[in-house]
Design a protein around this motif. Structure first.
Motif, PDB file in Angstrom:
ATOM      1  N   ARG A  99      26.325 -28.261 -43.228  1.00  0.00           N
ATOM      2  CA  ARG A  99      25.986 -27.858 -44.724  1.00  0.00           C
ATOM      3  C   ARG A  99      24.970 -28.610 -45.299  1.00  0.00           C
ATOM      4  O   ARG A  99      24.303 -28.365 -46.451  1.00  0.00           O
ATOM      5  N   GLU A 100      24.358 -29.580 -44.792  1.00  0.00           N
ATOM      6  CA  GLU A 100      23.292 -30.242 -45.166  1.00  0.00           C
ATOM      7  C   GLU A 100      22.125 -29.932 -44.348  1.00  0.00           C
ATOM      8  O   GLU A 100      21.899 -30.504 -43.442  1.00  0.00           O
ATOM      9  N   PRO A 101      21.078 -29.234 -44.857  1.00  0.00           N
ATOM     10  CA  PRO A 101      20.048 -28.690 -44.046  1.00  0.00           C
ATOM     11  C   PRO A 101      18.946 -29.851 -43.636  1.00  0.00           C
ATOM     12  O   PRO A 101      18.282 -29.815 -42.392  1.00  0.00           O
ATOM     13  N   ARG A 102      18.959 -30.971 -44.501  1.00  0.00           N
ATOM     14  CA  ARG A 102      17.771 -31.826 -43.740  1.00  0.00           C
ATOM     15  C   ARG A 102      18.600 -33.027 -43.113  1.00  0.00           C
ATOM     16  O   ARG A 102      17.791 -33.820 -42.507  1.00  0.00           O
ATOM     17  N   ALA A 103      19.770 -33.192 -43.232  1.00  0.00           N
ATOM     18  CA  ALA A 103      20.409 -34.183 -42.472  1.00  0.00           C
ATOM     19  C   ALA A 103      20.342 -34.252 -41.127  1.00  0.00           C
ATOM     20  O   ALA A 103      20.295 -33.132 -40.364  1.00  0.00           O
ATOM     21  N   ARG A 104      20.115 -35.393 -40.503  1.00  0.00           N
ATOM     22  CA  ARG A 104      19.826 -35.448 -39.010  1.00  0.00           C
ATOM     23  C   ARG A 104      20.870 -36.097 -38.176  1.00  0.00           C
ATOM     24  O   ARG A 104      21.168 -35.685 -37.088  1.00  0.00           O
ATOM     25  N   PHE A 105      21.876 -36.961 -38.750  1.00  0.00           N
ATOM     26  CA  PHE A 105      22.962 -37.404 -37.878  1.00  0.00           C
ATOM     27  C   PHE A 105      24.111 -37.968 -38.919  1.00  0.00           C
ATOM     28  O   PHE A 105      23.815 -37.930 -40.142  1.00  0.00           O
ATOM     29  N   GLY A 106      25.277 -38.206 -38.464  1.00  0.00           N
ATOM     30  CA  GLY A 106      26.167 -38.547 -39.060  1.00  0.00           C
ATOM     31  C   GLY A 106      26.861 -39.778 -38.391  1.00  0.00           C
ATOM     32  O   GLY A 106      26.686 -39.928 -37.228  1.00  0.00           O
ATOM     33  N   VAL A 107      27.594 -40.803 -38.955  1.00  0.00           N
ATOM     34  CA  VAL A 107      28.232 -41.791 -38.120  1.00  0.00           C
ATOM     35  C   VAL A 107      29.656 -41.906 -38.731  1.00  0.00           C
ATOM     36  O   VAL A 107      30.124 -41.693 -39.882  1.00  0.00           O
ATOM     37  N   TRP A 108      30.493 -41.990 -37.829  1.00  0.00           N
ATOM     38  CA  TRP A 108      31.934 -42.437 -38.151  1.00  0.00           C
ATOM     39  C   TRP A 108      32.425 -43.595 -37.569  1.00  0.00           C
ATOM     40  O   TRP A 108      31.635 -44.305 -36.598  1.00  0.00           O
ATOM     41  N   SER A 109      32.928 -44.321 -38.458  1.00  0.00           N
ATOM     42  CA  SER A 109      33.332 -45.818 -37.943  1.00  0.00           C
ATOM     43  C   SER A 109      34.928 -46.198 -38.645  1.00  0.00           C
ATOM     44  O   SER A 109      34.990 -45.447 -39.784  1.00  0.00           O
ATOM     45  N   ASN A 110      35.526 -46.997 -37.693  1.00  0.00           N
ATOM     46  CA  ASN A 110      37.042 -47.414 -38.487  1.00  0.00           C
ATOM     47  C   ASN A 110      36.713 -49.055 -38.796  1.00  0.00           C
ATOM     48  O   ASN A 110      37.566 -49.711 -38.994  1.00  0.00           O
ATOM     49  N   GLY A 111      35.324 -49.451 -38.665  1.00  0.00           N
ATOM     50  CA  GLY A 111      35.041 -50.829 -38.795  1.00  0.00           C
ATOM     51  C   GLY A 111      34.802 -51.617 -37.554  1.00  0.00           C
ATOM     52  O   GLY A 111      34.238 -52.676 -37.517  1.00  0.00           O
ATOM     53  N   THR A 112      35.207 -51.082 -36.520  1.00  0.00           N
ATOM     54  CA  THR A 112      35.116 -51.788 -35.368  1.00  0.00           C
ATOM     55  C   THR A 112      34.516 -50.679 -34.177  1.00  0.00           C
ATOM     56  O   THR A 112      33.321 -50.677 -33.725  1.00  0.00           O
ATOM     57  N   ALA A 113      35.192 -49.584 -33.870  1.00  0.00           N
ATOM     58  CA  ALA A 113      34.782 -48.502 -33.064  1.00  0.00           C
ATOM     59  C   ALA A 113      33.768 -47.529 -33.952  1.00  0.00           C
ATOM     60  O   ALA A 113      34.216 -47.426 -35.118  1.00  0.00           O
ATOM     61  N   SER A 114      32.671 -46.829 -33.383  1.00  0.00           N
ATOM     62  CA  SER A 114      31.960 -45.906 -34.018  1.00  0.00           C
ATOM     63  C   SER A 114      31.455 -45.017 -33.099  1.00  0.00           C
ATOM     64  O   SER A 114      31.535 -44.848 -32.104  1.00  0.00           O
ATOM     65  N   ALA A 115      30.983 -43.934 -33.742  1.00  0.00           N
ATOM     66  CA  ALA A 115      30.252 -42.692 -33.224  1.00  0.00           C
ATOM     67  C   ALA A 115      29.235 -42.277 -33.764  1.00  0.00           C
ATOM     68  O   ALA A 115      29.228 -42.140 -35.301  1.00  0.00           O
ATOM     69  N   ILE A 116      28.183 -41.886 -33.454  1.00  0.00           N
ATOM     70  CA  ILE A 116      26.885 -41.064 -34.085  1.00  0.00           C
ATOM     71  C   ILE A 116      27.043 -39.827 -33.619  1.00  0.00           C
ATOM     72  O   ILE A 116      26.987 -39.377 -32.431  1.00  0.00           O
ATOM     73  N   ILE A 117      26.767 -38.993 -34.552  1.00  0.00           N
ATOM     74  CA  ILE A 117      26.688 -37.554 -33.900  1.00  0.00           C
ATOM     75  C   ILE A 117      25.044 -36.935 -34.597  1.00  0.00           C
ATOM     76  O   ILE A 117      24.989 -37.079 -35.685  1.00  0.00           O
ATOM     77  N   TRP A 118      24.524 -36.575 -33.462  1.00  0.00           N
ATOM     78  CA  TRP A 118      23.117 -36.276 -33.915  1.00  0.00           C
ATOM     79  C   TRP A 118      23.355 -34.594 -33.934  1.00  0.00           C
ATOM     80  O   TRP A 118      23.619 -33.890 -33.169  1.00  0.00           O
ATOM     81  N   LYS A 119      22.533 -34.021 -34.964  1.00  0.00           N
ATOM     82  CA  LYS A 119      22.240 -32.606 -35.273  1.00  0.00           C
ATOM     83  C   LYS A 119      20.934 -32.161 -34.043  1.00  0.00           C
ATOM     84  O   LYS A 119      19.886 -32.800 -34.494  1.00  0.00           O
ATOM     85  N   LEU A 120      21.074 -31.334 -33.819  1.00  0.00           N
ATOM     86  CA  LEU A 120      19.979 -30.825 -32.565  1.00  0.00           C
ATOM     87  C   LEU A 120      19.412 -29.624 -33.122  1.00  0.00           C
ATOM     88  O   LEU A 120      19.890 -29.073 -34.056  1.00  0.00           O
ATOM     89  N   PRO A 121      18.042 -29.165 -32.827  1.00  0.00           N
ATOM     90  CA  PRO A 121      17.544 -28.081 -33.264  1.00  0.00           C
ATOM     91  C   PRO A 121      17.950 -26.910 -33.268  1.00  0.00           C
ATOM     92  O   PRO A 121      18.080 -26.004 -33.859  1.00  0.00           O
ATOM     93  N   ASP A 122      18.792 -26.497 -32.068  1.00  0.00           N
ATOM     94  CA  ASP A 122      19.424 -25.497 -31.788  1.00  0.00           C
ATOM     95  C   ASP A 122      21.111 -25.413 -32.788  1.00  0.00           C
ATOM     96  O   ASP A 122      21.719 -24.161 -32.406  1.00  0.00           O
ATOM     97  N   GLY A 123      21.240 -26.135 -33.573  1.00  0.00           N
ATOM     98  CA  GLY A 123      22.239 -25.862 -34.151  1.00  0.00           C
ATOM     99  C   GLY A 123      23.476 -26.532 -33.732  1.00  0.00           C
ATOM    100  O   GLY A 123      24.633 -26.573 -34.164  1.00  0.00           O
ATOM    101  N   THR A 124      23.722 -27.321 -32.526  1.00  0.00           N
ATOM    102  CA  THR A 124      24.610 -28.100 -31.958  1.00  0.00           C
ATOM    103  C   THR A 124      24.723 -29.431 -32.043  1.00  0.00           C
ATOM    104  O   THR A 124      23.499 -29.940 -32.936  1.00  0.00           O
ATOM    105  N   PHE A 125      25.554 -30.293 -31.479  1.00  0.00           N
ATOM    106  CA  PHE A 125      25.645 -31.685 -31.924  1.00  0.00           C
ATOM    107  C   PHE A 125      25.787 -32.406 -30.543  1.00  0.00           C
ATOM    108  O   PHE A 125      26.319 -31.989 -29.542  1.00  0.00           O
TER     109      PHE A 125
END
Length: 527
Positions: A99-125
């Motif tokens: 929903r955010e056209p310019r966003a490139r990535f997202g980060v989830w964290s619970n303070g210790t573990a984390s994950a980075i979600i990259w937005k790819l050019p074809d609309g996948t992640f």
């Protein structure tokens, strides 16, 4: 997330502090008030229009440019601090990123573990999970290529809103960051070059759907830029008719700008969007260059379609738009003829013989040629030039002398620039023998609005019995100040119709009330 709860204290605040240590500035981060992501494309449109919209609150958002906080076009990353196992948080982030056209990535964290979600050019992640807290720094490259090369079948069709949003954001990027191209007109020309290359890539891809497309990211920023520049050089050689007025056309943007444009467009199917939508979105660039101040009010698609149907263009017609802009009338006439004839070769032959366009703006002409090529050719007679100042043709626009012969056309369809401040001088009117000027000046040549001069140019271009469809302000035909115009028209044209154009059609461009006037050149009229 509450600003006093355990997630805030144990997760958000430590992540914010970690981002500060990495070099992110406080005014690049927003968590109070919480950023809201539009819940649907319709809500995103409301946000674009600076209206209230329904949105999801996010725990933290990071902006790319520290000088432009709180701007949806500057959102770089979205953070969520929920769910101990991360799966729900990652899924939620994918929705937010889409929903955010310019966003490139997202980060989830619970303070210790984390994950980075990259937005790819074809609309996948693409996901990368970590057992500890991993965060990007401001100097990292936030662009990720797809895991496999993009082919035609991977492309998706953007909405016109997607196009407008992307074009606006990329123009802002070029203005703010490109280190090579700094003049506004050159910036538009270079963006147009990349758009032409993308259209060529889509065209070639449609012919070979399983072959990797040329318009996509490579391993590094430099590799991407080198590849795109080489592909553009090849385009200049293979499509020389598009660039015939340019001396040594080149792609001049710096590597970073090229990579950003490729990332933004490489997953899109621009052929599926249609020539009109691409042209309309491209006007974002033109408006930014203040072309509306020169009377360039680009004609909405629904007005173009209605005008072409009313003119009832036939295979035997030879048509011209002497102020063609980005080619809306010519493109629609081509499409209409193609639908009726149903024979690509026949339509191509008709267009190459019978479709003409002229515009003073080189970028408009380049884009018109490209769109006509995408549709199936017909770009051979689209020229750069000044349709009105015939005295300059021989020296400045030699091709116009044969392209714009008097009495050569059976149909003229145009939306010329008009306005009280857009005038041809009395001297130019006299040199080019425009009779409508002394008609306005009661026997003396006077400065005259361009829209009225285009009316006479159209009259000259038409053969006897030929028809003209022209969009002009209503005031020309109903105000007492223009009594001379009705007398001038009476001796030359038969009025066949007046079609109301709602003022909303040109909203944002022009406040004048306009109509489409359909006129027929008199067989026994003045030569």
């Amino acid at each position: 997330m509450a600003l006093t709860g355990p997630e805030h204290q144990q997760v958000r605040l430590p992540v914010i502090e970690a981002l500060r240590v990495l070099g992110w500035m406080d005014h690049q981060m927003q968590w109070q008030p919480e950023w809201r992501v539009p819940k649907a494309p319709s809500e995103a449109t409301k946000r674009e229009g600076k209206r209230g919209f329904a949105g999801w609150p996010v725990d933290l958002v990071v902006f790319e440019d520290p000088e432009a906080p709180n701007d949806w076009q500057n959102v770089l990353a979205i953070f969520e601090f929920k769910e101990p196992n991360g799966s729900a948080g990652i899924s939620q982030l994918e929705t937010y990123l889409s929903r955010e056209p310019r966003a490139r990535f997202g980060v989830w964290s619970n303070g210790t573990a984390s994950a980075i979600i990259w937005k790819l050019p074809d609309g996948t992640f693409k996901h990368t999970r970590h057992d500890d807290l991993q965060l990007p720094s401001p100097t990292d490259d936030f662009t990720r290529a797809t895991s496999k090369a993009i082919v035609w079948n991977d492309l998706f069709r953007p909405t016109e809103s997607d196009l407008r949003t992307s074009f606006k954001a990329l123009l802002d990027l070029v203005v703010a960051r490109d280190s090579v191209v700094t003049r506004s007109e050159m910036q538009l020309d270079q963006l147009c070059n990349l758009l032409l290359l993308k259209l060529e890539s889509d065209t070639l891809g449609s012919l070979n759907p399983k072959k990797p497309l040329l318009f996509q990211l490579r391993g590094s920023e430099k590799e991407t830029a080198d590849h795109i520049r080489a592909s553009f050089d090849e385009l200049v050689l293979t499509r020389e008719e598009v660039f015939r007025d340019e001396h040594s056309p080149r792609l001049l943007f710096d590597d970073h700008t090229i990579k950003e444009v490729v990332f933004a467009w490489s997953g899109w199917n621009l052929l599926g969007v249609g020539a009109e939508a691409v042209s309309n979105a491209f006007q974002i660039f033109r408006r930014a260059n203040l072309k509306a101040g020169e009377g360039q009010y680009f004609t909405p698609t629904r007005v173009i379609s209605a005008a072409v149907r009313i003119m009832d263009i036939q295979p035997e017609d030879k048509i011209i738009d002497p102020a063609c802009g980005t080619g809306g009338f010519l493109i629609e006439a081509f499409r209409d003829m193609s639908a009726r004839i149903g024979n690509d070769a026949a339509v191509r032959t008709w267009a190459n013989r019978n479709v003409f366009g002229v515009d003073k703006d080189s970028i408009n002409v380049k884009l018109t040629r490209a769109m006509m090529l995408v549709l199936g050719d017909g770009s051979a007679h689209v020229h750069i030039g000044d349709s009105l100042r015939e005295d300059r043709w021989q020296a400045d626009y030699p091709l116009l002398k044969s392209a714009m012969r008097d009495g050569a056309f059976s149909a003229v369809l145009t939306n010329p620039p008009f306005g009280e401040n857009l005038k041809m001088s009395a001297r130019d009117c006299e040199v080019n023998k425009y009779s409508i000027s002394p008609a306005a000046g009661k026997g003396t040549y006077k400065d005259l609005e361009l829209g009225l001069v285009f009316l006479e140019r159209s009259y000259r271009l038409l053969q006897k019995g030929g028809r003209l469809g022209i969009i002009l302000p209503e005031t020309y035909f109903f105000s007492s100040s223009y009594v001379y115009l009705r007398e001038w028209l009476e001796r030359r044209f038969i009025m066949r119709g007046v079609v109301n154009i709602p003022m909303e059609a040109f909203q944002g461009f022009c406040r004048a009330k306009t109509n489409l006037y359909v006129l027929e050149k008199k067989v026994e009229g003045i030569a």
